[in-house]
Design an enzyme around this catalytic site. Structure first.
Site, short mmCIF file in Angstrom:
data_model
loop_
_atom_site.label_atom_id
_atom_site.label_comp_id
_atom_site.label_asym_id
_atom_site.label_seq_id
_atom_site.Cartn_x
_atom_site.Cartn_y
_atom_site.Cartn_z
N HIS A 228 29.03 62.24 37.17
CA HIS A 228 28.59 63.34 38.03
C HIS A 228 29.76 64.07 38.64
CE1 HIS A 228 24.80 61.25 37.48
NE2 HIS A 228 24.27 62.43 37.67
N GLU B 77 24.32 52.76 35.70
CA GLU B 77 25.31 53.38 36.57
C GLU B 77 25.89 52.30 37.46
OE1 GLU B 77 26.34 54.54 40.63
OE2 GLU B 77 24.44 53.65 40.07
N CYS C 48 19.80 54.23 36.57
CA CYS C 48 20.92 54.75 37.37
C CYS C 48 20.57 55.06 38.82
CB CYS C 48 21.52 55.96 36.71
SG CYS C 48 20.36 57.18 36.15
N ARG D 166 21.79 70.13 41.52
CA ARG D 166 20.91 69.75 40.42
C ARG D 166 19.45 69.76 40.87
NH1 ARG D 166 20.30 69.21 35.42
NH2 ARG D 166 18.81 67.67 34.70
N CYS D 167 18.63 70.47 40.11
CA CYS D 167 17.20 70.53 40.42
C CYS D 167 16.41 70.02 39.24
CB CYS D 167 16.79 71.97 40.68
SG CYS D 167 17.64 72.70 42.07
N1 GLN Z 1 19.29 59.72 28.11
C1 GLN Z 1 19.38 60.53 29.28
C2 GLN Z 1 20.66 61.36 29.21
O1 GLN Z 1 21.60 60.89 28.65
C3 GLN Z 1 19.43 59.69 30.54
C4 GLN Z 1 19.50 60.53 31.77
C5 GLN Z 1 19.38 59.77 33.08
O2 GLN Z 1 19.54 58.61 33.17
N2 GLN Z 1 19.11 60.46 34.16
O3 GLN Z 1 20.73 62.43 29.77
ZN ZN Z 2 21.31 57.80 34.13
#
Ligand code: GLN
Ligand code: ZN
Length: 757
Positions: A696, A667, A645, A516-517
């Site tokens: 993930h 998270e 997260c 992921r970038c």
């Molecule tokens: N609202 C964003 C999504 O659902 C939150 C993404 C994140 O926390 N990185 O993709």
């Molecule tokens: Zn998130």
């Protein structure tokens, strides 16, 4: 004076490694084909560094996923559940990184955490009481040999024993100190093997040394290195630190037998003072991190020369270095075709930082550095007025008063009003915002960007996706819906594009985790809202359903933390500017009938100073107010959600409560719900949805598994405050796993509801 870098981006200038890895995950290419892409990237990086004239070229900075994970493999810390899968070495490695579900078994991935104060994420090694730390992997040796075959004697880079042991998670009774002996032995063997292969230097990365250290930590560090350095097998050891200063162990570092010490003069606030006050040992080379590895602005040669001239008074030999690995900046400006030169000339990505090092070397070797053409043109660049000022925004920020940061009525009253308004069931179910972004959706966005489809066609396509998404969520039975975020490439870039003061890059990708970038936008000038950003999509989604649809925004701290920030004004000033712009959007959504608004602060903790003593004055004192500024103007019955997260929250839990949101989701599943205790202990007031499964990973969580997680949560969280949701957005997932996962989530919530009613 020689030059060095700490590490180079490994994803490839056009993200070749990402695409190859993802193909490999989909079984579209073989392991050999993936390996060959990786090798091409390594060799082209090597050539680039060599031709720039760089003196110390690193190797083993390459990784298929993450350097901490590589180190776990190198040191034999592969938990049994992954070995038992009986997969190839590469697939076992990817199972630790991503989890595995298939004919060989079903295992979750390692936990993932933010790498210090960056947006890079590392895999948290797991050490159990029966883990036997010993040299077992081969990567540093193979990559050293590969570079040597190609004519370069590199300096292998390995995460050091202290940082590895400190960041690992201990699942049994033993702790870091119990593994010191075996780690010493393993690192000794690494040095031995590198010596046999002909290495002159090895770089041991110890970023943990820039964090607060207890006496116990210090003695662990000293114990490890006294013994590791007792026999270096003729290899010179560079202790590399970054992301701050080593104020807690400067003297220990100086008295240990390192041959080189890498210090960060970009972020290390006290480091110059430390060197001045304590001197620097004559038997060591100072690797001076003067070229910022974290931001994209051109180096200010005048300032750098001033630092170097000060350091020269104290150090016998200096090597010019970057402040951290260049992993944290994009690869090359060569791919920025569209960006005007008037912007680009102010930027230096990884490749251009190599040029800066070469220029600095040249300037410093001249008798009259201030007269060199490189120096003069750098001075001219930095004396230019950059533009982008907005007097109105500056005035608004300067006029903010305490009341602007307070939402009324207080939380408890709002909670009552909102329960009355929404009448949601116990344990309401929701998602974090994004739904799977299929290749088709990405292609549609790209076509619109290129001008291949009209704005009308694009809008009706997006609306059709929103409609499908609403229908799907209703069918699954979720309580609070989302529009799916299909219009967004990225949760920060999207907003950057709608804000004045930002500029965008085309190919400035930076690795965030694994494949992921992200492509951080650049804060160029003062920030203001140019136009409504999300109102059209959110109101359309809401028009399709009677259930509440959450408006979905990114918060000011996250926008700023995931951008390349200005260095000419404070982060606080920038954060307040962005907060005022997002506030306008919040009020606009509310005025247009959106009753729940989520303001994501995924990266809230990211720029939290690494030392606790710096937290309040340096960061939380403006980051939390910036969030409050965003929502203090809404009505009591409007429900504000936030989401966070992949970082430690426990230690800032009261500050998070002070953001004064109505609901927070975070998270928790990858870190085994450890956050729950902190919520309970601190009487967390905000309603809360700790993620019930890890998004993930492609594995589908079973209903039972989710119920188990919910029961665990109910031990610590009052039933009327608990929400049920995945742990992050679903955009990186496919529909195939998303639909059954969410069905299991809704059914699990229903079962638990029955148990509790
Ligand atoms: N609202 C964003 C999504 O659902 C939150 C993404 C994140 O926390 N990185 O993709
Ligand atoms: Zn998130």
């Amino acid at each position: 004076m020689k030059t060095s870098i700490i590490g180079y981006p490994r994803i490839g200038s056009l993200r070749e490694l990402k695409f190859a890895s993802e193909k490999y995950f989909r079984n579209e290419i073989t392991a050999q084909e993936l390996e060959s892409t990786a090798k091409d990237i390594r060799l082209s990086n090597l050539k680039l560094q060599q031709s720039s004239g760089l003196d110390h070229i690193p190797s083993n900075d390459f990784s298929f996923y993450d350097g901490m994970l590589d180190t776990a493999v190198l040191l034999n810390a592969v938990p049994k559940r992954y070995r038992d899968l009986g997969l190839s070495e590469l697939d076992t490695y990817f199972a630790m990184a991503r989890g595995y579900q298939g004919e060989h078994g079903d295992v979750k991935a390692f936990a993932m955490k933010k790498w210090f104060n960056t947006n890079y994420h590392y895999m948290v090694p797991e050490i159990s009481d029966d883990t036997e730390i010993k040299l077992s992997g081969n990567k540093p040796f193979a990559l050293f040999a590969e570079a040597l075959e190609n004519g370069v004697k590199t300096r292998p880079v390995i995460i050091g024993a202290y940082t590895f042991l400190k960041l690992a998670k201990y699942t049994g009774k033993k702790t870091a100190a119990d593994f010191a002996k075996s780690a010493i032995y393993a690192y000794g063997n690494i040095l031995k093997k590198l010596s046999e292969l002909g290495a002159e230097w090895v770089q041991l990365d110890e970023p943990c040394l820039v964090t607060d250290m207890t006496d116990e930590d210090k003695s662990l560090f000293v114990q490890l290195y006294k013994d590791i350095l007792a026999n270096k097998y003729g290899v010179k050891v560079l202790l590399q630190t970054y992301f701050g200063d080593v104020r807690d162990c400067y003297n220990e570092i100086c008295s240990l037998d390192f041959d080189g010490v890498g210090l960060d003069f970009a972020e290390g606030k006290q480091i110059l003072e430390l060197v001045k006050a304590n001197g620097f040992p004559a038997d060591k080379i100072l690797f001076a991190g003067v070229v910022n590895g974290k931001n994209i602005w051109r180096n200010h040669y005048g300032n750098t020369l001033a630092v170097i001239s000060e350091l020269k008074k104290h150090c016998s030999e200096i090597v010019l270095n970057t402040s951290c690995s260049l992993l944290h900046v994009p690869c090359t400006l060569k791919n920025e075709i569209k960006l005007a030169d008037s912007y680009k000339k102010h930027f230096a990505y990884a490749e251009e930082k190599l040029t800066e090092l070469a220029e600095l070397k040249k300037i410093l070797s001249s008798d009259v550095p201030e007269k060199t053409s490189e120096y003069l043109s750098n001075c001219k660049l930095h004396s230019e007025v950059r533009g982008g000022a907005n007097a109105e925004v500056q005035k608004k920020v300067s006029e903010l008063s305490d009341g602007d940061f307070v939402r009324l009525p207080v939380f408890a009253e709002r909670e009552k009003i909102q329960k009355e308004r929404f009448k949601l069931p116990l344990f309401p179910t929701t998602t974090i915002g994004s739904f799977p972004q299929t290749a088709e959706i990405r292609a549609e966005r790209a076509a619109f960007r290129k001008g291949d489809i009209s704005a009308e066609d694009y809008e009706s396509y997006m609306k059709s996706k929103i409609a499908e998404c609403i229908e799907l969520q209703e069918k699954i039975g979720l309580d609070v819906l989302v529009h799916g975020e299909f219009e967004r490439n990225d949760m920060v870039e999207y907003f950057g594009e709608c804000l004045d003061g930002y500029i965008f890059t085309e190919k400035a990708w930076v690795q965030s985790y694994g494949t992921r970038c992200v492509k951080p936008p650049v804060v160029w000038g003062d920030i203001s809202r140019a136009k409504p950003m999300t109102v059209k999509w959110s109101t359309y989604a809401q028009s399709l359903t009677d259930k509440p649809v959450k408006g979905m925004l990114t918060g000011p701290v996250t926008i700023l933390n995931w951008s390349f920030p200005r260095e000419d004004i404070s982060l606080k000033e920038s954060a307040y500017q962005i907060a005022l712009a997002i506030r306008e959007e919040v009020l606009d959504l509310e005025a247009n009938g959106i009753s729940i608004i989520q303001v994501d602060e995924a990266a809230l903790r990211e720029k939290l100073p690494l030392r606790r003593s710096d937290w309040k004055n340096d960061y939380l004192d403006w980051a939390i107010p910036a969030f409050r500024l965003v929502h203090s103007g809404v009505k009591p019955e409007t429900q504000i959600h936030t989401h966070m997260c992949y970082s430690e929250f426990a230690d800032i839990i009261t500050d998070i409560d002070n953001m004064d949101a109505d609901v927070i989701t975070f998270e928790a599943s990858r870190s085994d719900l450890t956050i729950l205790d902190a919520l309970k202990e601190n009487n967390f007031r905000t309603e809360v949805g700790p993620g019930v499964y890890d998004i993930h990973s492609p594995r589908i969580p079973s209903k039972e598994e989710i119920k188990t997680a919910l029961r665990k949560m109910l031990d610590r969280i009052p039933a009327e405050k608990l929400w049920v949701n995945p742990d992050c957005g679903l955009k990186t997932r496919g529909n195939a796993e998303t639909v059954p996962s969410l069905e299991n989530l809704v059914n699990a919530a229903a079962d638990i509801r029955n148990e509790n009613c």
